[in-house]
Design a protein around this motif. Structure first.
Motif, PDB file in Angstrom:
ATOM      1  N   LYS A 179       0.846  -1.186   0.000  1.00  0.00           N
ATOM      2  CA  LYS A 179       0.000   0.000   0.000  1.00  0.00           C
ATOM      3  C   LYS A 179       0.884   1.239   0.000  1.00  0.00           C
ATOM      4  O   LYS A 179       1.731   1.405   0.876  1.00  0.00           O
ATOM      5  CB  LYS A 179      -0.923   0.015   1.218  1.00  0.00           C
ATOM      6  CG  LYS A 179      -1.878   1.192   1.265  1.00  0.00           C
ATOM      7  CD  LYS A 179      -2.792   1.109   2.481  1.00  0.00           C
ATOM      8  CE  LYS A 179      -3.735   2.302   2.548  1.00  0.00           C
ATOM      9  NZ  LYS A 179      -4.615   2.242   3.748  1.00  0.00           N
ATOM     10  N   VAL A 180       0.691   2.081  -0.991  1.00  0.00           N
ATOM     11  CA  VAL A 180       1.469   3.317  -1.119  1.00  0.00           C
ATOM     12  C   VAL A 180       0.510   4.496  -1.100  1.00  0.00           C
ATOM     13  O   VAL A 180      -0.439   4.557  -1.887  1.00  0.00           O
ATOM     14  CB  VAL A 180       2.285   3.338  -2.432  1.00  0.00           C
ATOM     15  CG1 VAL A 180       3.047   4.657  -2.559  1.00  0.00           C
ATOM     16  CG2 VAL A 180       3.244   2.153  -2.489  1.00  0.00           C
ATOM     17  N   GLU A 181       0.730   5.420  -0.170  1.00  0.00           N
ATOM     18  CA  GLU A 181      -0.065   6.646  -0.097  1.00  0.00           C
ATOM     19  C   GLU A 181       0.854   7.830  -0.358  1.00  0.00           C
ATOM     20  O   GLU A 181       1.846   8.016   0.356  1.00  0.00           O
ATOM     21  CB  GLU A 181      -0.709   6.793   1.277  1.00  0.00           C
ATOM     22  CG  GLU A 181      -1.795   5.775   1.577  1.00  0.00           C
ATOM     23  CD  GLU A 181      -2.501   6.083   2.883  1.00  0.00           C
ATOM     24  OE1 GLU A 181      -3.336   7.006   2.908  1.00  0.00           O
ATOM     25  OE2 GLU A 181      -2.189   5.414   3.889  1.00  0.00           O
ATOM     26  N   LEU A 182       0.513   8.624  -1.370  1.00  0.00           N
ATOM     27  CA  LEU A 182       1.343   9.769  -1.733  1.00  0.00           C
ATOM     28  C   LEU A 182       0.511  11.042  -1.746  1.00  0.00           C
ATOM     29  O   LEU A 182      -0.551  11.103  -2.379  1.00  0.00           O
ATOM     30  CB  LEU A 182       1.976   9.552  -3.112  1.00  0.00           C
ATOM     31  CG  LEU A 182       2.897   8.337  -3.262  1.00  0.00           C
ATOM     32  CD1 LEU A 182       3.383   8.240  -4.705  1.00  0.00           C
ATOM     33  CD2 LEU A 182       4.080   8.436  -2.303  1.00  0.00           C
ATOM     34  N   ILE A 183       1.015  12.050  -1.063  1.00  0.00           N
ATOM     35  CA  ILE A 183       0.423  13.380  -1.089  1.00  0.00           C
ATOM     36  C   ILE A 183       1.315  14.242  -1.968  1.00  0.00           C
ATOM     37  O   ILE A 183       2.488  14.461  -1.645  1.00  0.00           O
ATOM     38  CB  ILE A 183       0.310  13.969   0.331  1.00  0.00           C
ATOM     39  CG1 ILE A 183      -0.580  13.073   1.207  1.00  0.00           C
ATOM     40  CG2 ILE A 183      -0.250  15.386   0.277  1.00  0.00           C
ATOM     41  CD1 ILE A 183      -0.656  13.517   2.656  1.00  0.00           C
ATOM     42  N   LEU A 184       0.765  14.717  -3.073  1.00  0.00           N
ATOM     43  CA  LEU A 184       1.544  15.460  -4.058  1.00  0.00           C
ATOM     44  C   LEU A 184       0.935  16.832  -4.295  1.00  0.00           C
ATOM     45  O   LEU A 184      -0.285  17.001  -4.222  1.00  0.00           O
ATOM     46  CB  LEU A 184       1.584  14.691  -5.394  1.00  0.00           C
ATOM     47  CG  LEU A 184       1.981  13.211  -5.341  1.00  0.00           C
ATOM     48  CD1 LEU A 184       1.843  12.590  -6.730  1.00  0.00           C
ATOM     49  CD2 LEU A 184       3.397  13.052  -4.816  1.00  0.00           C
ATOM     50  N   THR A 185       1.778  17.796  -4.591  1.00  0.00           N
ATOM     51  CA  THR A 185       1.272  19.096  -5.013  1.00  0.00           C
ATOM     52  C   THR A 185       0.723  18.968  -6.427  1.00  0.00           C
ATOM     53  O   THR A 185       1.000  17.994  -7.135  1.00  0.00           O
ATOM     54  CB  THR A 185       2.384  20.156  -4.990  1.00  0.00           C
ATOM     55  OG1 THR A 185       3.425  19.749  -5.891  1.00  0.00           O
ATOM     56  CG2 THR A 185       2.954  20.318  -3.587  1.00  0.00           C
ATOM     57  N   ASP A 186      -0.046  19.954  -6.863  1.00  0.00           N
ATOM     58  CA  ASP A 186      -0.614  19.941  -8.208  1.00  0.00           C
ATOM     59  C   ASP A 186       0.460  19.747  -9.271  1.00  0.00           C
ATOM     60  O   ASP A 186       0.319  18.931 -10.180  1.00  0.00           O
ATOM     61  CB  ASP A 186      -1.344  21.271  -8.476  1.00  0.00           C
ATOM     62  CG  ASP A 186      -2.844  21.134  -8.287  1.00  0.00           C
ATOM     63  OD1 ASP A 186      -3.343  19.998  -8.329  1.00  0.00           O
ATOM     64  OD2 ASP A 186      -3.503  22.161  -8.096  1.00  0.00           O
ATOM     65  N   GLU A 187       1.534  20.513  -9.137  1.00  0.00           N
ATOM     66  CA  GLU A 187       2.583  20.487 -10.140  1.00  0.00           C
ATOM     67  C   GLU A 187       3.282  19.135 -10.186  1.00  0.00           C
ATOM     68  O   GLU A 187       3.560  18.597 -11.271  1.00  0.00           O
ATOM     69  CB  GLU A 187       3.609  21.595  -9.857  1.00  0.00           C
ATOM     70  CG  GLU A 187       4.567  21.875 -10.994  1.00  0.00           C
ATOM     71  CD  GLU A 187       3.883  22.366 -12.253  1.00  0.00           C
ATOM     72  OE1 GLU A 187       4.428  22.117 -13.346  1.00  0.00           O
ATOM     73  OE2 GLU A 187       2.806  22.988 -12.140  1.00  0.00           O
ATOM     74  N   VAL A 188       3.566  18.569  -9.042  1.00  0.00           N
ATOM     75  CA  VAL A 188       4.227  17.264  -8.992  1.00  0.00           C
ATOM     76  C   VAL A 188       3.307  16.181  -9.536  1.00  0.00           C
ATOM     77  O   VAL A 188       3.748  15.274 -10.263  1.00  0.00           O
ATOM     78  CB  VAL A 188       4.664  16.928  -7.549  1.00  0.00           C
ATOM     79  CG1 VAL A 188       5.181  15.497  -7.465  1.00  0.00           C
ATOM     80  CG2 VAL A 188       5.744  17.899  -7.080  1.00  0.00           C
ATOM     81  N   LYS A 190       0.916  16.507 -11.786  1.00  0.00           N
ATOM     82  CA  LYS A 190       0.841  16.643 -13.245  1.00  0.00           C
ATOM     83  C   LYS A 190       2.112  16.120 -13.916  1.00  0.00           C
ATOM     84  O   LYS A 190       2.048  15.395 -14.918  1.00  0.00           O
ATOM     85  CB  LYS A 190       0.609  18.116 -13.621  1.00  0.00           C
ATOM     86  CG  LYS A 190      -0.769  18.631 -13.253  1.00  0.00           C
ATOM     87  CD  LYS A 190      -0.892  20.113 -13.540  1.00  0.00           C
ATOM     88  CE  LYS A 190      -2.250  20.646 -13.118  1.00  0.00           C
ATOM     89  NZ  LYS A 190      -2.356  22.119 -13.355  1.00  0.00           N
ATOM     90  N   LYS A 191       3.262  16.473 -13.372  1.00  0.00           N
ATOM     91  CA  LYS A 191       4.524  16.007 -13.961  1.00  0.00           C
ATOM     92  C   LYS A 191       4.654  14.491 -13.851  1.00  0.00           C
ATOM     93  O   LYS A 191       5.214  13.839 -14.742  1.00  0.00           O
ATOM     94  CB  LYS A 191       5.706  16.706 -13.277  1.00  0.00           C
ATOM     95  CG  LYS A 191       5.899  18.151 -13.701  1.00  0.00           C
ATOM     96  CD  LYS A 191       7.190  18.707 -13.142  1.00  0.00           C
ATOM     97  CE  LYS A 191       7.445  20.121 -13.646  1.00  0.00           C
ATOM     98  NZ  LYS A 191       8.725  20.675 -13.152  1.00  0.00           N
TER      99      LYS A 191
END
Length: 288
Positions: A179-188, A190-191
């Motif tokens: 199980k992988v949970e990632l919190i990313l900014t919008d820019e990250v 999208k990239k």
């Protein structure tokens, strides 16, 4: 509380502060008694201090009502049980700040909430990994090696690294229960999507649908990057000039540090929006 109040309080207890802090003997006795009553023999074994010196230190602590005696056993008084954990926390905090100065000095710390900065001593069993001219990929390589051996991965990323897509692909493909949970900014976010080859986007959708991968969107520019798993914490900070310091990574496998990292993740999770499958499909169709 106002600074003037603290100054007044300091004047009131300054002699007590000197008493508690000036003697390593008294400090070691108090710390030794923190986990329960002890006899002189036990204190000597724990501290390595001669019995006569221990007795002298204990007598001074008894006078201050920090330590109490019952027959031949010593234990912390109610006052001692309140004070000693604070001293222990201060010692742990000083250790982590001293041993990893290059991470904290001239770096942004505002992205770490105040209550977790006050628990920074939980990171005392950490090691600062630093890249240099002889091994510029040292921090990255160490991180990839550790995360590849982990499960239940949780991370906050405000910077994009093209290698991470492949790293997490291998991890998820290797273990269907991961199980992988990632919190990313919008820019990250999208990239990340744009870096995945069109033929592999179906894998991304499959991971999300099967809950192997849970994505969250963070609508703020947090100056921090960290990963916490079942067996380690990795913490990185931004420099004061606004760039992420990719050359330094604080690593710890200690349970206290892992618990601290999970608290930090929970803090950011409350500020983030979960990306459901329909929303991910829509975002992919826009970007690809």
């Amino acid at each position: 509380m106002y600074t003037d109040d603290i100054f007044l309080f300091h004047d009131e207890v300054k002699d007590d502060l000197k008493f508690y802090g000036i003697s390593s003997v008294r400090m070691k006795i108090m710390i030794s008694l923190n986990d329960g009553p002890k006899k002189t023999k036990q204190l000597r074994k724990l501290t390595g201090i001669q019995p006569s010196t221990i007795i002298h230190g204990i007598n001074e602590l008894v006078k201050q009502k920090i330590v109490l005696k019952e027959e031949d056993t010593y234990y912390l008084s109610e006052i001692g049980r309140i004070l000693v954990p604070k001293y222990i926390d201060m010692i742990k905090s000083m250790v982590i700040l001293k041993n990893s100065q290059n991470l904290w000095l001239k770096h942004e710390i505002d992205a770490i909430p105040h209550h977790l900065l006050m628990e920074i001593g939980d990171l005392s069993n950490s090691q600062l990994i630093e890249s240099d001219n002889t091994d510029i990929f040292k921090t990255h390589g160490n991180f990839v090696n550790m995360v590849s051996q982990s499960e239940n991965i949780r991370g906050v990323s405000t910077v994009f690294h093209p290698d991470f897509v492949g790293v997490f692909r291998k991890i998820i493909d290797k273990n269907s229960e991961i199980k992988v949970e990632l919190i990313l900014t919008d820019e990250v976010l999208k990239k990340t999507i744009m870096s995945i080859h069109k033929t592999n986007l179906k894998d991304l959708i499959r991971w999300v649908s099967k809950k192997n991968l849970i994505l969250w969107r963070l609508n703020e520019d947090a100056k921090v990057g960290f990963t916490v798993t079942d067996n380690f914490l990795s913490l990185g900070l931004y420099k004061k000039n606004g760039t992420y310091d990719s050359l330094r990574d604080l690593i710890s496998e200690h349970p206290d540090a892992i618990a601290w990292g999970n608290k930090l993740f929970d803090y950011y999770q409350k500020k983030a929006d979960k990306i459901e499958l329909k929303r991910l499909d829509k975002l992919i169709s826009i970007l690809i």
